[in-house]
Scaffold this motif. Structure first.
Motif, PDB file in Angstrom:
ATOM      1  N   LEU A  48       0.817  -1.220   0.000  1.00  0.00           N
ATOM      2  CA  LEU A  48       0.000   0.000   0.000  1.00  0.00           C
ATOM      3  C   LEU A  48       0.848   1.266   0.000  1.00  0.00           C
ATOM      4  O   LEU A  48       0.359   2.333  -0.368  1.00  0.00           O
TER       5      LEU A  48
ATOM      6  N   LYS B 121     -12.665  -6.241  -6.099  1.00  0.00           N
ATOM      7  CA  LYS B 121     -12.747  -7.569  -6.705  1.00  0.00           C
ATOM      8  C   LYS B 121     -14.132  -8.194  -6.514  1.00  0.00           C
ATOM      9  O   LYS B 121     -14.547  -9.036  -7.294  1.00  0.00           O
TER      10      LYS B 121
ATOM     11  N   THR C 173     -13.098   0.601  -2.987  1.00  0.00           N
ATOM     12  CA  THR C 173     -11.836   0.707  -3.720  1.00  0.00           C
ATOM     13  C   THR C 173     -10.735   1.091  -2.743  1.00  0.00           C
ATOM     14  O   THR C 173     -10.989   1.649  -1.682  1.00  0.00           O
ATOM     15  N   ARG C 174      -9.509   0.789  -3.094  1.00  0.00           N
ATOM     16  CA  ARG C 174      -8.384   1.201  -2.269  1.00  0.00           C
ATOM     17  C   ARG C 174      -7.206   1.566  -3.155  1.00  0.00           C
ATOM     18  O   ARG C 174      -7.109   1.125  -4.315  1.00  0.00           O
ATOM     19  N   VAL C 175      -6.340   2.394  -2.587  1.00  0.00           N
ATOM     20  CA  VAL C 175      -5.161   2.844  -3.319  1.00  0.00           C
ATOM     21  C   VAL C 175      -3.991   1.937  -2.954  1.00  0.00           C
ATOM     22  O   VAL C 175      -3.709   1.715  -1.773  1.00  0.00           O
ATOM     23  N   VAL C 176      -3.327   1.394  -3.970  1.00  0.00           N
ATOM     24  CA  VAL C 176      -2.203   0.490  -3.765  1.00  0.00           C
ATOM     25  C   VAL C 176      -1.019   0.961  -4.601  1.00  0.00           C
ATOM     26  O   VAL C 176      -1.141   1.832  -5.468  1.00  0.00           O
ATOM     27  N   ARG C 177       0.118   0.362  -4.339  1.00  0.00           N
ATOM     28  CA  ARG C 177       1.304   0.705  -5.115  1.00  0.00           C
ATOM     29  C   ARG C 177       1.357  -0.131  -6.388  1.00  0.00           C
ATOM     30  O   ARG C 177       1.121  -1.341  -6.373  1.00  0.00           O
ATOM     31  N   SER C 178       1.679   0.532  -7.481  1.00  0.00           N
ATOM     32  CA  SER C 178       1.882  -0.144  -8.756  1.00  0.00           C
ATOM     33  C   SER C 178       3.344   0.004  -9.159  1.00  0.00           C
ATOM     34  O   SER C 178       3.903   1.113  -9.087  1.00  0.00           O
TER      35      SER C 178
ATOM     36  N   VAL D 217      -1.977   3.827  -7.325  1.00  0.00           N
ATOM     37  CA  VAL D 217      -3.124   3.722  -8.229  1.00  0.00           C
ATOM     38  C   VAL D 217      -4.328   3.235  -7.430  1.00  0.00           C
ATOM     39  O   VAL D 217      -4.188   2.569  -6.391  1.00  0.00           O
ATOM     40  N   ARG D 218      -5.503   3.575  -7.902  1.00  0.00           N
ATOM     41  CA  ARG D 218      -6.726   3.121  -7.243  1.00  0.00           C
ATOM     42  C   ARG D 218      -7.122   1.766  -7.804  1.00  0.00           C
ATOM     43  O   ARG D 218      -7.342   1.622  -9.001  1.00  0.00           O
ATOM     44  N   GLN D 219      -7.199   0.792  -6.929  1.00  0.00           N
ATOM     45  CA  GLN D 219      -7.530  -0.583  -7.317  1.00  0.00           C
ATOM     46  C   GLN D 219      -9.040  -0.784  -7.289  1.00  0.00           C
ATOM     47  O   GLN D 219      -9.697  -0.453  -6.305  1.00  0.00           O
ATOM     48  N   GLN D 220      -9.561  -1.321  -8.354  1.00  0.00           N
ATOM     49  CA  GLN D 220     -10.992  -1.573  -8.410  1.00  0.00           C
ATOM     50  C   GLN D 220     -11.375  -2.760  -7.534  1.00  0.00           C
ATOM     51  O   GLN D 220     -10.584  -3.698  -7.367  1.00  0.00           O
TER      52      GLN D 220
END
Length: 805
Positions: free
Chosen positions: A536, A633, A639-644, A628-631
């Motif tokens: 995250l 599942k 939604t949550r923001v994670v590292r890409s 980035v905001r993860q859609q």
């Protein structure tokens, strides 16, 4: 006959032989079975022994994390044995509170609210940023006998002060004055609450402690203080109404909530409906005793109240009224003279408002010294669940009364730089208390959360301390600095030398703990433990370094090498050598480590980038990271923001993160004065597009990809560009050092003068504008940010003003 006889004999012989052969076979089989069984039993026994050893070893290892260091305590005298520091404002987390340096002390404190605005503003008690006070903080505080504080809660100003009168066998006596004025000297109804309470530690373990209200005063008894009395004496103004309650509170952390619960509405001839204190129904439970006595006073401002604490063994009358007013002026004058004598700000040409700001900075740090008692929560790799540390006292300054009203290990090293100039007695007493918190492994928990009041202010995720987590050994450096600066303090015989001598085995253990647990994979390399990648964070934090979200290698791994920690270990070895020398101990092993870590060839091999011409960490790193905001599942999930990660990480130097960490070989004076690498650092310091700003050195270069970037969706930048006073102080100290000799002396001197002016101008301007010292300052416009007031290491502005490094 002969033949028959012979046949018979022969038959018997055959039978005997057969029998003998069969017996021999059975005997052999039985012997083998016995041997097998013996070996099996031995093997099982050996396995059981190994299991027992393993279990007992695990049990032993499990207990080490909360086993005290096995040597004499450093703190020999405490409580009534140190009468000049027995009573004090040792509850820094409240706006005004007093207690003694006893684990089982009664506590006293102030609450207030504005009658007309109680519903909107609430009751003031704990220092809280959400109260949005215009300003509050100590204007003068000597740490021993006297303090004076201004609290601005528009339209009211509340000036609190106290004076202690030593004497007797039970801690002496004191008077606290509460002076309330209203803008324009308007006559406005205002509600003051003064209370006494018994700490949780004064429960079943001390059944002789008690509180009650009688004849208009709070009376009490503890085994240490014996009988005491707290009288409320109006000095000026009108007391319109008074009510009190004797109550049972569940803990110090819930006093305000308990006060709310005691209020009931009565009709009043002037105010119609008035909230007054009523009885506590909980006292009908015979198992609950009185441990909280609040007194509420409805007053008309301006109003002056003297709170007078007296003890039965002091026949002399306490200070109050005009006598207190005269004594207060004497203490104010004495403090100002001592401040000037030690820091010489007026002599250096600072105008009175700047000198006043400097006094307030020092007073805020000294007035933020608290006394805590309790047991923290700790864990190790061998403990299934967190376990309690041993119960212990801690006398320490706090970084921020509103946000961090508890002890922090590396902060205290910076606090001690200023406290040591003001009062070596206080600085050494604080260091002694910290050293007594070291465990048998040589580890000191970096954050001390002792007692219910302290615990109530800490988010759950930060409560448990891990014994793998280090913190910069600034306290060790501060002690060595005190030895170098005031060597006569440690002459033999003497109390400070004796205390340092008792500390030495603990300092050795702490130093060795670093050398054992924070080593890197490469020789002479070091790595901060505790970095965790949860997917995250834009860049996983390194809380143990003290620099929190300062960018390190993007993907934590065991191959990391941290240049700041390597420099801390150089400075720690040098500090240990200094302390060993003054104590006439063998310093050779510390000097050997120091000299090895001072080898620039080794340092450059591990941390110098020929490409960028900078020092840097090493690890598994990629600059191709973003949030980035993860859609979701599943339907209904948020939604949550994670590292890409767009570019795979590679083992390399983290050269994109140019900032404070890159400066550590200079900051801690590892580099020699003639080093060409030092010349390059000084050149880069002077570039406005990197770290230099009109307000001080930024923590991270403007050219860094993570400059002022959030670390998570809810985690704003912290050490990613803001100006921090503690590191700027180290920079000034280093620049002064390098300005003495070598080819870079002129540049270092010029940078030191300009950096000092930038810092002083901005910190003082912000203090005058806002009424606060701040945790950090913007490198873009100089505005204070982070928590306030922050009279921890930001108070180092006093030493910067004094050019004292």
């Amino acid at each position: 006959m002969m033949v028959r006889q012979r046949k018979t004999v022969t038959h018997k012989s055959i039978n005997n032989e057969t029998s003998s052969s069969s017996g021999s076979s059975e005997s052999s089989f039985g012997s083998k079975t016995f041997k097998f069984l013996s070996v099996w039993k031995t093997g099982v026994g050996f396995v059981c022994f190994l299991i027992a050893v393993y279990i007992s070893t695990l049990g032993y290892l499990e207990t080490r994390v909360n086993t005290p260091f096995d040597d004499d305590k450093v703190v020999k005298d405490s409580g009534l044995a140190v009468p000049d520091r027995y009573w004090g404002t040792y509850r820094p987390g409240v706006y005004m509170g007093l207690k003694s340096r006893e684990p089982r002390s009664p506590v006293f404190g102030l609450m207030w609210y504005e009658l007309a605005a109680a519903a909107q503003k609430g009751i003031r008690h704990w220092c809280d940023q959400n109260d949005n006070l215009a300003t509050y903080g100590w204007l003068r505080h000597d740490g021993v006998t006297f303090g004076e504080q201004l609290i601005s809660d528009p339209p009211h100003n509340i000036t609190t002060s106290f004076i202690k009168t030593p004497g007797g066998e039970h801690g002496g006596q004191w008077t606290a004055r509460i002076n309330v004025t209203t803008r324009g000297n308007a006559n406005v109804p205002f509600v003051l609450i003064w209370y006494a309470a018994l700490d949780e530690a004064l429960g079943p373990a001390a059944p002789l402690s008690r509180l009650w209200y009688e004849d208009g005063a709070i009376l009490g008894h503890t085994p240490q203080l014996h009988n005491f009395r707290v009288s409320l004496v109006p000095h000026k103004g009108k007391l319109l109404h008074k009510s009190f309650s004797e109550a049972h509170a569940p803990g110090l952390h819930l006093l305000k909530e308990k006060f709310y619960a005691l209020l009931k509405v009565e009709r009043h001839s002037t105010f119609g409906r008035l909230a007054v204190l009523g009885t506590d129904d909980e006292l009908s439970d015979k198992e609950k005793d009185i441990n909280f006595v609040p007194i509420q006073m409805l007053v008309e401002t301006p109003f002056v109240l003297d709170v007078v604490y007296t003890n039965e063994d002091l026949p002399t009358p306490p200070l109050k009224g005009e006598e207190y007013s005269k004594a207060l002026k004497v203490h104010q004058k004495s403090f100002d003279e001592e401040f000037e004598e030690k820091f010489k700000l007026t002599e250096k040409g600072y105008p009175p408002p700047d000198v006043g700001a400097g006094r307030a900075a020092l007073a805020g740090l000294v007035g933020g010294v608290g006394y805590f008692f309790g047991a923290g929560r700790v864990r190790s790799q061998y403990t299934r669940e967190p376990v309690p540390y041993w119960r212990a006292p801690l006398y320490t300054a706090v970084p921020s009364r509103s946000f961090f009203p508890r002890g922090f290990l590396w902060d205290e090293g910076f606090h001690g730089l200023l406290l040591g100039r003001w009062s070596p007695d206080i600085a050494m007493d604080i260091a002694a208390h910290w050293m007594d918190l070291i465990n048998v492994e040589g580890w000191i928990p970096r954050e001390q959360i002792l007692g219910a009041e302290a615990l109530a202010r800490v988010p759950k995720e930060f409560v448990v301390q891990s014994n793998a987590a280090a913190n910069p050994p600034m306290l060790l450096l501060q002690l060595a600095g005190l030895v170098r600066r005031q060597p006569s303090l440690f002459d033999s015989p003497g109390k400070h030398r004796a205390a340092l001598d008792r500390m030495f085995s603990r300092l050795q253990a702490w130093y060795q703990w670093f050398q054992t647990t924070q080593k890197g994979e490469e020789p002479t390399s070091y790595r901060w433990r505790g970095r965790e990648d949860d997917g995250l964070q834009l860049n996983p934090k390194t809380l143990t370094s003290g620099l929190d979200d300062y960018p390190r290698a993007s993907h934590p791994s065991d191959i990391e090498r941290h240049v700041d920690l390597r420099c801390w270990m150089y400075a720690a070895a040098d500090a240990m050598a200094t302390i060993a020398d003054v104590l006439l101990r063998d310093s050779s092993k510390y000097e050997a480590v120091r000299d090895q870590l001072a080898d620039e060839d080794l340092l450059n091999e591990l941390h110098w980038s020929p490409h960028t011409q900078t020092y840097a960490d090493y690890g598994l790193h990629s600059d191709g990271v973003r949030l980035v905001r993860q859609q979701p599942k599943q339907p209904g999930e948020a939604t949550r923001v994670v590292r890409s990660v767009t570019v795979p990480p590679q083992p390399r130097l983290v050269t994109s993160a140019f900032g404070y960490v890159s400066l550590f070989p200079m900051l801690l004076k590892v580099l020699k004065p003639d080093s060409d690498k030092l010349g390059k650092i000084l050149e880069d310091l002077d570039k406005p597009d990197l770290l230099w700003s009109p307000y001080g050195l930024r923590s991270l270069s403007k050219s860094s990809p993570l400059f002022m970037k959030r670390n998570t969706e809810h985690d704003p930048p912290y050490w990613r560009g803001q100006v921090w006073l503690n590191i700027n102080y180290l920079a000034l100290s280093a620049l002064r050092h390098y300005s003495q000799t070598g080819p870079h002396a002129a540049r270092a001197s010029d940078l030191a003068a300009r950096l000092r002016d930038n810092l002083v101008r901005n910190v003082l301007n912000e203090y005058k504008r806002t009424g606060y010292l701040y945790e950090q300052y913007s490198g873009e416009d100089g505005k204070g940010s982070g928590c306030k007031p922050f009279n921890g290491w930001t108070a180092l502005i006093v030493l910067i003003m004094a050019d004292d490094y």
